[in-house]
Design a protein around this motif. Structure first.
Motif, PDB file in Angstrom:
ATOM      1  N   MET A 114       0.849  -1.198   0.000  1.00 20.98           N
ATOM      2  CA  MET A 114       0.000   0.000   0.000  1.00 20.98           C
ATOM      3  C   MET A 114       0.883   1.246   0.000  1.00 20.98           C
ATOM      4  N   SER A 115       0.608   2.137  -0.918  1.00 18.31           N
ATOM      5  CA  SER A 115       1.372   3.367  -1.018  1.00 18.31           C
ATOM      6  C   SER A 115       0.512   4.529  -0.538  1.00 18.31           C
ATOM      7  N   ALA A 116       0.996   5.266   0.469  1.00 18.48           N
ATOM      8  CA  ALA A 116       0.236   6.380   1.021  1.00 18.48           C
ATOM      9  C   ALA A 116       0.192   7.541   0.030  1.00 18.48           C
ATOM     10  N   THR A 117      -0.878   8.286   0.094  1.00 18.71           N
ATOM     11  CA  THR A 117      -0.990   9.486  -0.735  1.00 18.71           C
ATOM     12  C   THR A 117      -0.042  10.553  -0.208  1.00 18.71           C
ATOM     13  N   ALA A 118       0.140  11.609  -0.992  1.00 20.22           N
ATOM     14  CA  ALA A 118       1.012  12.704  -0.569  1.00 20.22           C
ATOM     15  C   ALA A 118       0.428  13.388   0.670  1.00 20.22           C
ATOM     16  N   MET A 119       1.291  13.988   1.433  1.00 20.90           N
ATOM     17  CA  MET A 119       0.861  14.688   2.638  1.00 20.90           C
ATOM     18  C   MET A 119       0.101  15.958   2.244  1.00 20.90           C
ATOM     19  N   THR A 120      -1.121  16.067   2.697  1.00 21.87           N
ATOM     20  CA  THR A 120      -1.912  17.254   2.410  1.00 21.87           C
ATOM     21  C   THR A 120      -1.481  18.409   3.313  1.00 21.87           C
ATOM     22  N   GLU A 121      -1.913  19.597   2.967  1.00 21.22           N
ATOM     23  CA  GLU A 121      -1.602  20.768   3.787  1.00 21.22           C
ATOM     24  C   GLU A 121      -2.175  20.614   5.196  1.00 21.22           C
ATOM     25  N   GLU A 122      -3.399  20.117   5.278  1.00 22.61           N
ATOM     26  CA  GLU A 122      -4.033  19.947   6.586  1.00 22.61           C
ATOM     27  C   GLU A 122      -3.262  18.937   7.441  1.00 22.61           C
ATOM     28  N   ALA A 123      -2.902  17.802   6.837  1.00 27.70           N
ATOM     29  CA  ALA A 123      -2.169  16.773   7.588  1.00 27.70           C
ATOM     30  C   ALA A 123      -0.811  17.294   8.027  1.00 27.70           C
ATOM     31  N   TYR A 124      -0.143  18.033   7.152  1.00 24.12           N
ATOM     32  CA  TYR A 124       1.163  18.606   7.514  1.00 24.12           C
ATOM     33  C   TYR A 124       1.043  19.530   8.711  1.00 24.12           C
ATOM     34  N   LEU A 125       0.066  20.419   8.693  1.00 18.13           N
ATOM     35  CA  LEU A 125      -0.090  21.377   9.784  1.00 18.13           C
ATOM     36  C   LEU A 125      -0.437  20.671  11.091  1.00 18.13           C
ATOM     37  N   LEU A 126      -1.295  19.686  11.032  1.00 11.98           N
ATOM     38  CA  LEU A 126      -1.695  18.970  12.238  1.00 11.98           C
ATOM     39  C   LEU A 126      -0.540  18.138  12.805  1.00 11.98           C
ATOM     40  N   LEU A 127       0.176  17.449  11.939  1.00 10.70           N
ATOM     41  CA  LEU A 127       1.289  16.636  12.402  1.00 10.70           C
ATOM     42  C   LEU A 127       2.413  17.501  12.966  1.00 10.70           C
ATOM     43  N   ASN A 128       2.696  18.594  12.299  1.00 10.79           N
ATOM     44  CA  ASN A 128       3.749  19.485  12.784  1.00 10.79           C
ATOM     45  C   ASN A 128       3.368  20.086  14.135  1.00 10.79           C
ATOM     46  N   GLU A 129       2.080  20.430  14.291  1.00 15.13           N
ATOM     47  CA  GLU A 129       1.616  20.961  15.565  1.00 15.13           C
ATOM     48  C   GLU A 129       1.734  19.907  16.665  1.00 15.13           C
ATOM     49  N   LEU A 130       1.365  18.674  16.350  1.00 16.55           N
ATOM     50  CA  LEU A 130       1.431  17.595  17.324  1.00 16.55           C
ATOM     51  C   LEU A 130       2.867  17.308  17.741  1.00 16.55           C
ATOM     52  N   ILE A 131       3.768  17.257  16.779  1.00 15.11           N
ATOM     53  CA  ILE A 131       5.178  16.996  17.079  1.00 15.11           C
ATOM     54  C   ILE A 131       5.756  18.116  17.943  1.00 15.11           C
ATOM     55  N   GLY A 132       5.380  19.337  17.623  1.00  8.05           N
ATOM     56  CA  GLY A 132       5.831  20.456  18.443  1.00  8.05           C
ATOM     57  C   GLY A 132       5.274  20.406  19.852  1.00  8.05           C
ATOM     58  N   GLU A 133       4.007  20.029  19.972  1.00  6.81           N
ATOM     59  CA  GLU A 133       3.365  19.932  21.286  1.00  6.81           C
ATOM     60  C   GLU A 133       4.032  18.862  22.140  1.00  6.81           C
ATOM     61  N   TRP A 134       4.319  17.712  21.546  1.00 11.78           N
ATOM     62  CA  TRP A 134       4.879  16.598  22.312  1.00 11.78           C
ATOM     63  C   TRP A 134       6.379  16.737  22.539  1.00 11.78           C
ATOM     64  N   TYR A 135       7.112  17.143  21.496  1.00 13.34           N
ATOM     65  CA  TYR A 135       8.574  17.076  21.556  1.00 13.34           C
ATOM     66  C   TYR A 135       9.277  18.408  21.331  1.00 13.34           C
ATOM     67  N   GLY A 136       8.546  19.448  20.977  1.00 15.28           N
ATOM     68  CA  GLY A 136       9.155  20.750  20.755  1.00 15.28           C
ATOM     69  C   GLY A 136       9.742  20.938  19.382  1.00 15.28           C
ATOM     70  N   ILE A 137       9.899  19.884  18.626  1.00 18.97           N
ATOM     71  CA  ILE A 137      10.580  19.939  17.327  1.00 18.97           C
ATOM     72  C   ILE A 137       9.658  20.529  16.272  1.00 18.97           C
ATOM     73  N   ASP A 138      10.210  21.418  15.460  1.00 19.12           N
ATOM     74  CA  ASP A 138       9.437  22.128  14.456  1.00 19.12           C
ATOM     75  C   ASP A 138       9.936  21.767  13.062  1.00 19.12           C
ATOM     76  N   PHE A 139       8.996  21.508  12.167  1.00 17.63           N
ATOM     77  CA  PHE A 139       9.321  21.267  10.756  1.00 17.63           C
ATOM     78  C   PHE A 139       8.671  22.375   9.928  1.00 17.63           C
ATOM     79  N   PRO A 140       9.350  23.527   9.789  1.00 19.62           N
ATOM     80  CA  PRO A 140       8.790  24.608   8.970  1.00 19.62           C
ATOM     81  C   PRO A 140       8.713  24.188   7.508  1.00 19.62           C
ATOM     82  N   GLU A 141       8.087  24.992   6.708  1.00 14.93           N
ATOM     83  CA  GLU A 141       7.832  24.633   5.312  1.00 14.93           C
ATOM     84  C   GLU A 141       9.074  24.134   4.577  1.00 14.93           C
ATOM     85  N   PRO A 142      10.260  24.741   4.728  1.00 17.25           N
ATOM     86  CA  PRO A 142      11.429  24.218   4.010  1.00 17.25           C
ATOM     87  C   PRO A 142      11.829  22.790   4.410  1.00 17.25           C
ATOM     88  N   ARG A 143      11.357  22.335   5.577  1.00 16.85           N
ATOM     89  CA  ARG A 143      11.673  20.984   6.039  1.00 16.85           C
ATOM     90  C   ARG A 143      10.467  20.047   5.944  1.00 16.85           C
TER      91      ARG A 143
END
Length: 247
Positions: free
Chosen positions: A1-30
């Protein structure tokens, strides 16, 4: 099974979650780095989209939260990295800390596989130190406790240091002599959650090097506040908070 590309919504939610839990930020260039790292877990879990992975993380029914920590951290480290910082601590800060009968207590936050606290222990020689070290990647903590390393970790170790501090333990592998592992304790911990810090006495110094550069401004402030809270409150001459990328 091949996952679809990461949508804008999924990116924002995942980045927010990672920041909330671990502090790590993945801005747009990353963003592409984040997508590439997480895609392996989507495949392993047979999830069709990053949105499904986000929901899976929120439920966290199988310990996925800890697996996520392994995916989003860099773990780039080696022995005697930026060694002048460690040497300056020993030659300039330690005398001002006025050690009494008890050894100085040092915390290494974000220690990865242990090269930093072990380097400090080796450089300290006869200076009495007790070192606690933690990281959010449980696999790296296990590696630190094993204290066996390959060429990448040893790339700045001199022949003299190699002979003195290490012994071969396999092809291209070296083990740190047990004498240089003493008074160092490793545990899982999260800079964003002070409750996960090692319990006990306050620390005379904290090292948090090459970690906070990946944090968002809000997460950085929270992490620094957590670190400052475990520093000894002035009953010795001075305390030090060392972070190689904070001014």
């Amino acid at each position: 099974m091949s996952a679809t590309a990461m949508t804008e919504e999924a990116y924002l939610l995942l980045n927010e979650l990672i920041g909330e839990w671990y502090g790590i930020d993945f801005p747009e260039p990353r963003r592409e780095i984040l997508e590439a790292r997480l895609r392996t877990r989507l495949a392993a879990l047979r999830l069709p989209s990053f949105w499904d992975y986000y929901l899976h993380l929120r439920a966290d029914t199988n310990g996925e939260r800890r697996r996520l920590a392994e995916l989003v951290t860099n773990n780039e480290t080696f022995f005697f990295r930026e060694v002048r910082q460690l040497e300056s601590f020993l030659t300039e800060a330690v005398p001002g800390l006025c050690p009494g009968p008890e050894p100085l207590r040092v915390l290494c936050a974000g220690c990865s596989s242990g090269e930093e606290p072990y380097s400090l222990r080796m450089l300290a020689e006869a200076t009495p130190l007790v070192i606690d070290a933690f990281d959010i990647d449980a696999g790296r903590i296990a590696a630190a406790c094993t204290a066996e390393y390959g060429p990448a970790a040893m790339r700045q170790v001199s022949p003299e240091q190699l002979e003195r501090f290490f012994q071969p333990c396999g092809p291209g592998q070296w083990s740190l002599h047990p004498a240089w592992r003493q008074d160092i304790r490793f545990a899982w911990g999260n800079l964003m959650d002070a409750a996960t810090f090692p319990a006990g006495h306050p620390y005379d110094a904290v090292f948090c090097r090459n970690v906070l550069i990946y944090f968002s401004p809000a997460a950085l402030r929270r992490a620094v506040a957590n670190v400052a809270a475990v520093l000894r409150p002035g009953d010795r001459k001075s305390t030090r908070l060392n972070s190689s990328h904070i001014t």
